[in-house]
Design a protein around this motif. Structure first.
Motif, PDB file in Angstrom:
ATOM      1  N   ARG A  19      77.539 -18.539  -9.265  1.00 37.07           N
ATOM      2  CA  ARG A  19      76.107 -18.764  -9.494  1.00 37.07           C
ATOM      3  C   ARG A  19      75.691 -20.163  -9.034  1.00 37.07           C
ATOM      4  N   ASP A  20      76.498 -21.170  -9.357  1.00 35.60           N
ATOM      5  CA  ASP A  20      76.197 -22.550  -8.948  1.00 35.60           C
ATOM      6  C   ASP A  20      76.171 -22.691  -7.426  1.00 35.60           C
ATOM      7  N   VAL A  21      77.162 -22.110  -6.768  1.00 36.78           N
ATOM      8  CA  VAL A  21      77.254 -22.197  -5.306  1.00 36.78           C
ATOM      9  C   VAL A  21      76.031 -21.553  -4.666  1.00 36.78           C
ATOM     10  N   VAL A  22      75.661 -20.385  -5.133  1.00 43.40           N
ATOM     11  CA  VAL A  22      74.512 -19.666  -4.575  1.00 43.40           C
ATOM     12  C   VAL A  22      73.215 -20.413  -4.891  1.00 43.40           C
ATOM     13  N   ASP A 111      78.368 -10.505   4.289  1.00 44.28           N
ATOM     14  CA  ASP A 111      78.857 -10.132   5.617  1.00 44.28           C
ATOM     15  C   ASP A 111      77.904  -9.221   6.384  1.00 44.28           C
ATOM     16  N   THR A 112      76.912  -8.650   5.690  1.00 44.47           N
ATOM     17  CA  THR A 112      75.896  -7.849   6.391  1.00 44.47           C
ATOM     18  C   THR A 112      74.753  -8.731   6.895  1.00 44.47           C
ATOM     19  N   GLY A 113      74.828 -10.026   6.593  1.00 39.10           N
ATOM     20  CA  GLY A 113      73.812 -10.944   7.080  1.00 39.10           C
ATOM     21  C   GLY A 113      72.765 -11.350   6.068  1.00 39.10           C
ATOM     22  N   LEU A 114      72.931 -10.918   4.826  1.00 40.29           N
ATOM     23  CA  LEU A 114      71.963 -11.322   3.799  1.00 40.29           C
ATOM     24  C   LEU A 114      72.166 -12.790   3.429  1.00 40.29           C
ATOM     25  N   PRO A 115      71.079 -13.503   3.140  1.00 41.24           N
ATOM     26  CA  PRO A 115      71.219 -14.851   2.585  1.00 41.24           C
ATOM     27  C   PRO A 115      71.954 -14.773   1.251  1.00 41.24           C
ATOM     28  N   TYR A 120      73.726 -12.269  -3.729  1.00 41.87           N
ATOM     29  CA  TYR A 120      74.049 -12.440  -5.145  1.00 41.87           C
ATOM     30  C   TYR A 120      73.226 -11.457  -5.988  1.00 41.87           C
ATOM     31  N   ALA A 121      71.951 -11.332  -5.681  1.00 41.00           N
ATOM     32  CA  ALA A 121      71.084 -10.422  -6.432  1.00 41.00           C
ATOM     33  C   ALA A 121      71.561  -8.970  -6.273  1.00 41.00           C
ATOM     34  N   GLN A 122      71.966  -8.600  -5.086  1.00 40.66           N
ATOM     35  CA  GLN A 122      72.478  -7.242  -4.870  1.00 40.66           C
ATOM     36  C   GLN A 122      73.779  -7.021  -5.636  1.00 40.66           C
ATOM     37  N   THR A 124      74.912  -8.655  -8.349  1.00 39.73           N
ATOM     38  CA  THR A 124      74.863  -8.872  -9.810  1.00 39.73           C
ATOM     39  C   THR A 124      73.678  -8.225 -10.491  1.00 39.73           C
ATOM     40  N   GLY A 125      72.632  -7.931  -9.732  1.00 38.19           N
ATOM     41  CA  GLY A 125      71.405  -7.435 -10.348  1.00 38.19           C
ATOM     42  C   GLY A 125      70.560  -8.545 -10.937  1.00 38.19           C
ATOM     43  N   VAL A 126      70.941  -9.793 -10.667  1.00 38.66           N
ATOM     44  CA  VAL A 126      70.254 -10.975 -11.199  1.00 38.66           C
ATOM     45  C   VAL A 126      69.791 -11.843 -10.033  1.00 38.66           C
ATOM     46  N   THR A 127      68.559 -12.322 -10.105  1.00 37.21           N
ATOM     47  CA  THR A 127      68.088 -13.231  -9.066  1.00 37.21           C
ATOM     48  C   THR A 127      68.276 -14.675  -9.492  1.00 37.21           C
ATOM     49  N   ILE A 128      68.380 -15.509  -8.500  1.00 44.26           N
ATOM     50  CA  ILE A 128      68.523 -16.952  -8.765  1.00 44.26           C
ATOM     51  C   ILE A 128      67.228 -17.632  -8.367  1.00 44.26           C
TER      52      ILE A 128
END
Length: 128
Positions: A19-22, A111-115, A120-122, A124-128
């Protein structure tokens, strides 16, 4: 940097570090250095410099998380081309299936190119 022995990596420490890294780079889209793009794979746990091949930094999200928790770059580099789930089984054997799934999913979406924030949201289901 926190220093940890691989056996000491827990769900709490690894997921918190992810979470911190993202959170620091939610818009970052992973891409390997140009000089590494010819190698097998599109994602690298550790990056080398382009002149002499010395390890210089962690690469992908899982690599960054593990490196920031004290896993040496040499150990990360030894796992190149191995899926994240298996790498976690070797380098962080105490992690639960759930934690490994989150990190593996994060890696897959990255690896699919998402930021990183979207990956992370995909995962975990949680947004940052």
């Amino acid at each position: 940097m926190t220093t940890a022995v691989a056996g000491e990596l827990t769900d709490e420490t690894v997921l918190s570090k992810l979470r911190d890294v993202v959170a620091k780079r939610p818009d970052y889209v992973y891409s390997p250095p140009e000089h590494m793009k010819d190698e097998i794979g599109s994602c690298f746990y550790a990056h080398t410099d382009d002149e002499d091949g010395f390890l210089v930094s962690a690469g992908c999200a899982v690599g960054v998380v593990l490196a920031e928790l004290g896993v040496p770059l040499e150990k990360l580099a030894a796992q190149e081309s191995i899926p994240a789930y298996r790498v976690l089984g070797v380098l962080a054997p105490r992690l639960s299936k759930r934690a490994k799934d989150v990190l593996n999913d994060m890696q897959t979406y990255q690896d699919t190119g998402l930021p990183w924030g979207q990956a992370y949201a995909q995962a975990t289901g949680v947004t940052i």
